[in-house]
Write an enzyme that holds these catalytic residues in place. Structure first.
Site, mmCIF file in Angstrom:
data_model
loop_
_atom_site.group_PDB
_atom_site.id
_atom_site.type_symbol
_atom_site.label_atom_id
_atom_site.label_comp_id
_atom_site.label_asym_id
_atom_site.label_seq_id
_atom_site.Cartn_x
_atom_site.Cartn_y
_atom_site.Cartn_z
ATOM 1 N N GLU A 76 0.898 -1.147 0.000
ATOM 2 C CA GLU A 76 0.000 0.000 0.000
ATOM 3 C C GLU A 76 0.934 1.193 0.000
ATOM 4 O O GLU A 76 1.857 1.266 0.830
ATOM 5 C CB GLU A 76 -0.884 -0.008 1.247
ATOM 6 C CG GLU A 76 -1.933 -1.100 1.253
ATOM 7 C CD GLU A 76 -3.014 -0.896 0.197
ATOM 8 O OE1 GLU A 76 -3.234 0.254 -0.236
ATOM 9 O OE2 GLU A 76 -3.633 -1.889 -0.224
ATOM 10 N N ASN A 108 10.678 10.200 -4.500
ATOM 11 C CA ASN A 108 9.394 10.201 -5.224
ATOM 12 C C ASN A 108 9.601 9.919 -6.717
ATOM 13 O O ASN A 108 10.424 10.562 -7.357
ATOM 14 C CB ASN A 108 8.717 11.571 -5.102
ATOM 15 C CG ASN A 108 8.102 11.778 -3.744
ATOM 16 O OD1 ASN A 108 8.785 11.721 -2.727
ATOM 17 N ND2 ASN A 108 6.799 11.998 -3.713
ATOM 18 N N TYR A 165 2.051 5.160 6.539
ATOM 19 C CA TYR A 165 2.721 4.541 5.386
ATOM 20 C C TYR A 165 4.213 4.360 5.661
ATOM 21 O O TYR A 165 4.756 3.249 5.559
ATOM 22 C CB TYR A 165 2.521 5.405 4.130
ATOM 23 C CG TYR A 165 3.480 5.077 3.003
ATOM 24 C CD1 TYR A 165 3.441 3.839 2.362
ATOM 25 C CD2 TYR A 165 4.447 6.004 2.576
ATOM 26 C CE1 TYR A 165 4.335 3.530 1.335
ATOM 27 C CE2 TYR A 165 5.338 5.703 1.554
ATOM 28 C CZ TYR A 165 5.273 4.463 0.939
ATOM 29 O OH TYR A 165 6.159 4.144 -0.065
ATOM 30 N N THR A 169 11.406 3.241 0.516
ATOM 31 C CA THR A 169 11.218 4.666 0.241
ATOM 32 C C THR A 169 12.112 5.541 1.111
ATOM 33 O O THR A 169 12.515 5.122 2.210
ATOM 34 C CB THR A 169 9.734 5.015 0.513
ATOM 35 O OG1 THR A 169 9.599 6.425 0.602
ATOM 36 C CG2 THR A 169 9.243 4.437 1.843
ATOM 37 N N ASP A 170 12.367 6.757 0.639
ATOM 38 C CA ASP A 170 13.127 7.711 1.463
ATOM 39 C C ASP A 170 12.293 8.219 2.642
ATOM 40 O O ASP A 170 12.828 8.822 3.571
ATOM 41 C CB ASP A 170 13.619 8.894 0.602
ATOM 42 C CG ASP A 170 12.499 9.690 -0.056
ATOM 43 O OD1 ASP A 170 11.314 9.317 0.059
ATOM 44 O OD2 ASP A 170 12.803 10.711 -0.715
ATOM 45 N N GLU A 171 10.968 7.961 2.608
ATOM 46 C CA GLU A 171 10.103 8.524 3.654
ATOM 47 C C GLU A 171 10.384 7.910 5.025
ATOM 48 O O GLU A 171 9.992 8.458 6.044
ATOM 49 C CB GLU A 171 8.621 8.367 3.266
ATOM 50 C CG GLU A 171 8.371 8.963 1.894
ATOM 51 C CD GLU A 171 6.910 9.187 1.540
ATOM 52 O OE1 GLU A 171 6.072 9.263 2.446
ATOM 53 O OE2 GLU A 171 6.630 9.304 0.329
ATOM 54 N N LYS A 229 6.540 0.942 6.094
ATOM 55 C CA LYS A 229 7.686 0.629 5.228
ATOM 56 C C LYS A 229 8.952 0.491 6.075
ATOM 57 O O LYS A 229 9.787 -0.386 5.827
ATOM 58 C CB LYS A 229 7.883 1.721 4.164
ATOM 59 C CG LYS A 229 6.820 1.773 3.087
ATOM 60 C CD LYS A 229 6.742 0.533 2.221
ATOM 61 C CE LYS A 229 7.894 0.359 1.282
ATOM 62 N NZ LYS A 229 7.685 -0.802 0.350
#
Ligand code: NAD
Ligand code: TYD
Length: 348
Positions: A85, A186, A157, A131-133, A161
């Site tokens: 997701e 992104n 989210y 992800t970089d998040e 991750k």
């Protein structure tokens, strides 16, 4: 010759990756395992469906027994795990599915790989796409995220991750599973589901609908063309060191408002309307916990694996706008499912 299990291959990056891989590695076999959630679309893969070395399997990565069956029957030696997701706004509206797929699903894949490869894993690889998040939010003058930046996820989210990244790391250290992790910035490009910023702006502008910008529009993201992400994953699969993490990014930071302006100007040029698209911009209530800035330091993958992005942002955006203009039917069809009820919940 490798046999790849690509999970989430009917989504945005996964489908771009399958096209990229089959084009550049025509002797490899690709099994695409995807649950076909709202974000999965087999239409993205129509042009490879006929290939003898490509197969789609509908299934949930959380179903470990099913996944183990695939490992046994297909003799999989490489996993590229995209299935997730992936939308922050949806994670705020309903976090459970994120923990289920992103955490439980990754656990299930790791366990299936561990069992299948328990005899000999010398030619096997498990690449986890992240992800970089997971690194949290930067202040304007902070240095970009490196692979050593401590994890500080802020959204459901990114927290899910981050959890999955920790599981992957632990399976390497504890069980010796041959893992690799990539943390990317992104992405943008063809086949991106039009709930994410760039396709949402393009399609709203084409429909003459308001273009919603959260907060002051000065949040910063580091944008990478999706094909450059695919070549980064390829470099890590081919030359990466097992157990290592590689950041992938474009060194291409933009304020949201500037991207929206760029898209509007590109649309005005490619398909002029009665009014300039910029007139449709509306500043709306901010996203809760909205991370201010992401920036990726991709020095490690550039130095150690010789990777670099090929696409320049202005060209990439123009190419992307052109793709959405030429694929209006695709856009119509992907927005025919639960898109409208999500849209109303999020923006009304
Ligand atoms: P996406 O939402 O477009 O696609 C996700 C795909 O996974 C869909 O095809 C969906 O059907 C499938 N899926 C979801 N749950 C599943 C399950 N339980 N079992 C099997 N399949 C399932 O996502 P995306 O933007 O292509 O992102 C792919 C991966 O890359 C994600 O792991 C994401 O965290 C990561 N990532 C994305 C970006 C980005 O900008 N989009 C950036 C960095 C990393
Ligand atoms: P998004 O594409 O959702 O990616 P992410 O949140 O994972 O970075 O959003 C990119 C940026 O655009 C983010 O700062 C949130 C902002 N945004 C808007 O301003 N309006 C919107 O309608 C959306 C979807 C995003």
């Amino acid at each position: 010759m490798r046999t790849l299990l690509v999970t989430g291959g009917a989504g945005f990056i996964g489908s771009n990756f399958i096209h990229y891989w089959l084009k550049n590695h025509p002797l490899d076999k690709v099994i695409n395992l995807d649950a076909l959630t709202y974000a999965g679309n087999l239409e993205n893969l129509e042009t490879v469906e006929h290939l003898a070395n490509y197969r789609f399997v509908r299934g949930d990565i959380c179903d470990q027994e099913f996944v183990s069956g695939l490992f046994d029957n297909e003799h999989i030696d490489t996993v590229v795990n995209f299935a997730a997701e992936s939308h922050v706004d949806r994670s705020i509206l309903g976090p459970e599915a994120f923990v289920q797929t992103n955490v439980q699903g990754t656990l299930s894949l790791l366990e299936a790989a561990r069992k299948a490869w328990s005899g000999d894993s010398s030619s096997c690889l498990f690449l986890h796409v992240s992800t970089d998040e997971v690194y949290g939010s930067l202040e304007p003058d902070d240095p970009a995220f490196t692979e050593l930046t401590p994890y500080a996820p802020n959204s459901p989210y990114s927290a899910s991750k981050a959890s999955s990244d920790h599981l992957v790391r632990a399976w390497f250290h504890t069980y010796g599973l041959p893992v690799l992790t990539t943390n990317c910035s992104n992405n943008y490009g063809p086949y991106q589901f039009p709930e994410k910023l760039i396709p949402l702006v393009i399609l709203n502008a084409l429909d003459g609908k308001p273009i919603p910008i959260y907060g002051d529009g000065l949040n910063v993201r580091d944008w990478l063309y999706v094909e450059d992400h695919c070549s980064g994953i390829e470099a890590v699969l081919e030359k990466g060191e097992q157990g290592q993490v590689y950041n992938i990014g474009g060194g291409n930071e933009w304020h949201n408002i500037d991207i929206v302006h760029l898209i509007c100007d590109s649309l005005d040029e490619l398909q002029p309307g009665d009014l300039p698209c910029r007139e449709l911009i509306r500043f709306i209530k901010d996203r809760p916990g909205h991370d201010r800035r992401y920036a990726i330091d991709s020095g490690k993958i550039r130095r150690q694996l010789g990777w670099k992005p090929e696409y320049n942002f202005r060209t990439g955006i123009k190419h992307t706008v052109q793709w959405y203009l030429e694929n209006r039917d695709w856009c119509q069809r992907v927005r025919s499912g639960d898109y409208h009820s999500y849209y109303r919940k999020q923006y009304d």
